[in-house]
Design a protein around this motif. Structure first.
Motif, mmCIF file in Angstrom:
data_model
loop_
_atom_site.group_PDB
_atom_site.id
_atom_site.type_symbol
_atom_site.label_atom_id
_atom_site.label_comp_id
_atom_site.label_asym_id
_atom_site.label_seq_id
_atom_site.Cartn_x
_atom_site.Cartn_y
_atom_site.Cartn_z
ATOM 1 N N VAL A 149 -7.377 -3.075 -13.976
ATOM 2 C CA VAL A 149 -8.278 -3.155 -12.824
ATOM 3 C C VAL A 149 -9.574 -2.418 -13.136
ATOM 4 C CG1 VAL A 149 -8.610 -2.442 -10.423
ATOM 5 C CG2 VAL A 149 -6.427 -3.432 -11.137
ATOM 6 N N LEU A 150 -9.452 -1.238 -13.749
ATOM 7 C CA LEU A 150 -10.653 -0.477 -14.102
ATOM 8 C C LEU A 150 -11.482 -1.220 -15.146
ATOM 9 C CD1 LEU A 150 -9.187 3.157 -14.314
ATOM 10 C CD2 LEU A 150 -10.302 2.034 -12.368
ATOM 11 N N ASP A 151 -10.821 -1.793 -16.133
ATOM 12 C CA ASP A 151 -11.542 -2.567 -17.155
ATOM 13 C C ASP A 151 -12.303 -3.731 -16.523
ATOM 14 O OD1 ASP A 151 -10.615 -0.953 -19.215
ATOM 15 O OD2 ASP A 151 -8.890 -2.237 -19.652
ATOM 16 N N GLU A 152 -11.643 -4.442 -15.634
ATOM 17 C CA GLU A 152 -12.264 -5.611 -15.008
ATOM 18 C C GLU A 152 -13.475 -5.204 -14.167
ATOM 19 O OE1 GLU A 152 -11.013 -9.434 -12.196
ATOM 20 O OE2 GLU A 152 -9.489 -8.024 -12.900
ATOM 21 N N ALA A 153 -13.428 -3.982 -13.614
ATOM 22 C CA ALA A 153 -14.551 -3.493 -12.809
ATOM 23 C C ALA A 153 -15.670 -2.916 -13.658
ATOM 24 C CB ALA A 153 -14.054 -2.451 -11.821
ATOM 25 N N GLY A 154 -15.493 -2.934 -14.981
ATOM 26 C CA GLY A 154 -16.552 -2.471 -15.873
ATOM 27 C C GLY A 154 -16.451 -1.030 -16.311
ATOM 28 N N HIS A 155 -15.358 -0.346 -15.983
ATOM 29 C CA HIS A 155 -15.188 1.047 -16.407
ATOM 30 C C HIS A 155 -14.712 1.079 -17.860
ATOM 31 C CE1 HIS A 155 -15.718 2.933 -12.443
ATOM 32 N NE2 HIS A 155 -15.179 1.820 -11.975
ATOM 33 N N ARG A 156 -15.361 1.916 -18.663
ATOM 34 C CA ARG A 156 -15.000 2.032 -20.071
ATOM 35 C C ARG A 156 -14.533 3.438 -20.446
ATOM 36 N NH1 ARG A 156 -14.629 -2.328 -19.041
ATOM 37 N NH2 ARG A 156 -15.838 -4.142 -19.744
ATOM 38 N N GLU A 157 -14.844 4.413 -19.604
ATOM 39 C CA GLU A 157 -14.399 5.788 -19.845
ATOM 40 C C GLU A 157 -13.549 6.226 -18.659
ATOM 41 O OE1 GLU A 157 -17.534 8.498 -20.754
ATOM 42 O OE2 GLU A 157 -18.582 7.082 -22.056
ATOM 43 N N TYR A 158 -12.275 6.457 -18.924
ATOM 44 C CA TYR A 158 -11.383 6.870 -17.830
ATOM 45 C C TYR A 158 -10.092 7.465 -18.386
ATOM 46 C CZ TYR A 158 -9.308 2.266 -18.834
ATOM 47 O OH TYR A 158 -8.758 1.177 -19.451
ATOM 48 N N VAL A 159 -9.405 8.169 -17.510
ATOM 49 C CA VAL A 159 -8.045 8.640 -17.760
ATOM 50 C C VAL A 159 -7.215 8.274 -16.543
ATOM 51 C CG1 VAL A 159 -6.516 10.611 -18.157
ATOM 52 C CG2 VAL A 159 -8.790 10.561 -19.214
ATOM 53 N N VAL A 160 -6.109 7.592 -16.762
ATOM 54 C CA VAL A 160 -5.146 7.327 -15.705
ATOM 55 C C VAL A 160 -3.949 8.233 -15.957
ATOM 56 C CG1 VAL A 160 -3.646 5.621 -14.617
ATOM 57 C CG2 VAL A 160 -5.929 4.956 -15.411
ATOM 58 N N ASP A 161 -3.691 9.109 -15.004
ATOM 59 C CA ASP A 161 -2.642 10.124 -15.130
ATOM 60 C C ASP A 161 -1.617 9.883 -14.038
ATOM 61 O OD1 ASP A 161 -1.044 12.365 -15.145
ATOM 62 O OD2 ASP A 161 -2.672 13.817 -15.178
ATOM 63 N N ALA A 162 -0.420 9.478 -14.432
ATOM 64 C CA ALA A 162 0.676 9.261 -13.487
ATOM 65 C C ALA A 162 1.814 10.200 -13.844
ATOM 66 C CB ALA A 162 1.143 7.816 -13.509
ATOM 67 N N GLY A 163 1.585 11.483 -13.651
ATOM 68 C CA GLY A 163 2.618 12.464 -13.972
ATOM 69 C C GLY A 163 2.821 12.572 -15.467
ATOM 70 N N SER A 164 3.957 12.101 -15.946
ATOM 71 C CA SER A 164 4.275 12.208 -17.372
ATOM 72 C C SER A 164 3.733 11.053 -18.184
ATOM 73 C CB SER A 164 5.799 12.291 -17.555
ATOM 74 O OG SER A 164 6.429 11.154 -16.982
ATOM 75 N N ASP A 165 3.007 10.129 -17.561
ATOM 76 C CA ASP A 165 2.443 8.973 -18.258
ATOM 77 C C ASP A 165 0.917 9.009 -18.158
ATOM 78 O OD1 ASP A 165 5.058 8.293 -18.569
ATOM 79 O OD2 ASP A 165 5.005 6.505 -17.322
ATOM 80 N N LEU A 166 0.244 8.948 -19.307
ATOM 81 C CA LEU A 166 -1.214 9.043 -19.374
ATOM 82 C C LEU A 166 -1.763 7.916 -20.234
ATOM 83 C CD1 LEU A 166 -1.533 12.822 -20.290
ATOM 84 C CD2 LEU A 166 -2.594 11.829 -18.270
ATOM 85 N N ARG A 167 -2.949 7.443 -19.851
ATOM 86 C CA ARG A 167 -3.672 6.543 -20.739
ATOM 87 C C ARG A 167 -5.152 6.895 -20.701
ATOM 88 N NH1 ARG A 167 -3.159 -0.076 -21.313
ATOM 89 N NH2 ARG A 167 -5.025 -0.344 -22.605
ATOM 90 N N HIS A 168 -5.743 7.017 -21.886
ATOM 91 C CA HIS A 168 -7.127 7.451 -22.053
ATOM 92 C C HIS A 168 -7.947 6.308 -22.632
ATOM 93 C CE1 HIS A 168 -10.428 9.111 -24.516
ATOM 94 N NE2 HIS A 168 -10.498 10.075 -23.623
ATOM 95 N N SER A 169 -9.180 6.175 -22.145
ATOM 96 C CA SER A 169 -10.101 5.177 -22.691
ATOM 97 C C SER A 169 -11.505 5.751 -22.755
ATOM 98 C CB SER A 169 -10.101 3.919 -21.815
ATOM 99 O OG SER A 169 -11.052 2.983 -22.274
ATOM 100 N N GLY A 170 -12.110 5.729 -23.949
ATOM 101 C CA GLY A 170 -13.507 6.110 -24.135
ATOM 102 C C GLY A 170 -13.796 7.563 -23.822
ATOM 103 N N GLY A 171 -15.027 7.960 -24.141
ATOM 104 C CA GLY A 171 -15.473 9.302 -23.797
ATOM 105 C C GLY A 171 -14.783 10.396 -24.605
#
Length: 289
Positions: A154-176
């Motif tokens: 969803v973030l990618d589709e909205a044009g976000h390229r730098e983000y961190v999604v943190d769901a407790g013990s699960d993380l995903r990092h993009s850019g920055g």
């Protein structure tokens, strides 16, 4: 940086983005999480999973179910059936039920055999799952990781390229800027066994202390026996996406990394209940001496 905090699927989430989320993007995340929960939660009476527990039959699932089911197909084969999303009934027997009674109602119960009970087909529009008997799904072995990936989409589709999604013990990092992450000690949440750098990858962890109740009862079960594992205390995996990292973090409780690496590319740390640890070569420098 901008943050959005919310609670979903039983854990606290934080989205950190370089640019603020538009109301439309925030709404899309909320709708996605609600839809996912309405499909897969065994803790709500109106979910598709709740209907599966009542009767056998054909169930229509979203297109996103196909990669999750495909991952479970592979993991249950590689672990000899130890990882099996039909383990929900086994968890209920031990007290981890929809009412959160945390009261054991009987002896450990093995999960229904995956290949004998479930079949599924998919096309670009959706996924059809057929069961031969009532079953209780629990997709906790990889589901939260998949939801992290879907939020990232969803973030990618909205044009976000730098983000961190943190769901407790699960993380995903993009850019920055890469993210420094502590590996929480499974027996002492105030300590870490090491620190790693996360950059454009997903990190998922699983530990026996995360959901623990009673004497030796926790949420990581061997589906073949319905009993909690007792040899491995915690795992951490790095992979390109969170669904894969999440599933492998669970599989490492039952299967050696050599077997899993035949089908997946990942890095890992695994800590045993006797205090020993093993790890992939790329993770050699992340643990404290």
């Amino acid at each position: 940086m901008h943050t959005l905090d919310f609670e979903a699927i039983g854990t606290q989430w934080q989205l950190t983005t370089a640019a603020p989320l538009s109301p439309g993007t925030g709404g899309a995340v909320t709708e996605l999480v609600e839809s996912y929960d309405r499909t897969w939660s065994r803790f709500r009476s109106d979910s598709t999973v709740a209907r599966m527990a009542e009767t056998a039959g054909r169930f229509e699932l979203p297109a996103s179910a196909a990669p999750l089911l495909r991952l479970f197909d592979t993991l249950q084969q590689l672990t000899g059936g130890a990882v099996n999303p039909l383990v929900g009934r086994s968890l209920e027997v031990l007290g981890y039920d929809a009412a959160y009674t945390f009261q054991r109602s009987g002896p450990s119960a093995p999960a229904a055999a995956w290949d004998d009970t479930v079949s599924w087909t998919a096309d670009g529009r959706g996924t059809t799952l057929t069961t031969s008997a009532p079953v209780t799904f629990d997709i906790g072995a990889a589901g939260k990781g998949q939801l992290v990936d879907l939020v990232c989409a969803v973030l990618d589709e909205a044009g976000h390229r730098e983000y961190v999604v943190d769901a407790g013990s699960d993380l995903r990092h993009s850019g920055g800027t890469p993210l420094r992450v502590a590996l929480e000690h499974p027996y002492d949440a105030t300590r870490a066994i090491g620190v790693l750098t996360l950059a454009d990858r997903a990190l998922c962890a699983s530990a026996v202390n995360r959901r623990q109740w009673g004497d030796g009862l926790h949420h990581v079960l061997d589906a073949r026996t319905g009993s909690p594992v007792d040899a491995v205390a915690a795992t951490w995996t790095l992979a390109p996406d969170a669904m894969t990292a999440d599933g492998l973090a669970t599989a490492l409780f039952f299967t050696g990394p050599e077997e899993l690496s035949r089908s997946f590319t990942f890095d890992y740390v695994r800590m045993f209940t006797d205090g020993r640890a093993d790890y992939s070569p790329a993770m050699a420098g992340v643990l404290f001496p």
